[in-house]
Design an enzyme around this catalytic site. Sequence first.
Site, PDB file in Angstrom:
ATOM      1  CB  SER A  15      -8.437   0.233   5.802  1.00 54.18           C
ATOM      2  OG  SER A  15      -9.186   1.391   6.070  1.00 54.18           O
ATOM      3  CB  SER A  45      -8.250   3.278   3.021  1.00 53.18           C
ATOM      4  OG  SER A  45      -7.308   2.666   3.907  1.00 53.18           O
ATOM      5  CE  LYS A  81      -3.941   1.850   2.676  1.00 51.53           C
ATOM      6  NZ  LYS A  81      -4.837   1.560   3.820  1.00 51.53           N
TER       7      LYS A  81
END
Length: 257
Positions: free
Chosen positions: A180, A156, A83
């Site tokens: 997330s 997310s 990420k």
Amino acid sequence: MPNVSELCTKTLTEVSGLIKNKEVSPVELTQAMLDRIANLDGKLHSYITVTSDLALEQAKAAEQEIQNGTYRGLLHGIPIAVKDLCYTKGIATTAASPIYADHKPTFNATVVDRFYEAGAIMLGKLAMTEFALSGYHPSMQPPINPWSADHWPGASSSGSGAATAASLCFGSLGSDTGGSIRFPSACCGIVGVKPTYGKVSRYGVFPLSWTMDSVGPLTRSVEDAALVYLVMQGEDLNDDSTIGVVTHDVMPGLKSG
């Protein structure tokens, strides 16, 4: 045995055995995964940055080590991605915001260093909501759920979920403060783990909430998630929340049902 391009859709565990036995070249596997990203991610938007040169350089080093008899473990030669809030030395870490478009850290996040120490190959940085909050910056194309463009990819860590589900990496890292990792995993049909707070270092990971953030794996099988977690976990003197944490092997429990 399937050809190298077909191996991209296999699990990390399946492919790692082939690499260990020198039946598959990490360089060829990495190139096949880069080709797959080039062919598919224009529609999925799961990557913010693809680090092709770095990936091939690391793959060549991994292949040389393995050929010479040095095998670091089950992530050696395996292409992964993280990420885009995990710091990567000399590589843009944007947290999906134009404000940080030119932000190139001078050090790696601890979790990235642990991947490198395990011999994993870095394919790139994965898309996310801006600063890991609820929405995407208007200049960013949100990731697409690879199973259905009409369905939510989660947030997310949506890029991590989409890339892992679409076999654009063998596993990825996400972060979870209020769901997330869990949301993208559920939406994209993969396995995600939000580790117990303090089990995995957050040093060098752009924060959302210091007292709630966790960094964890997203993979295509439970066994793969366990393997990645084993590499990530443990004390880090740069993160006070991990001090005194006892590491443990989660693999035996996988076979107990």
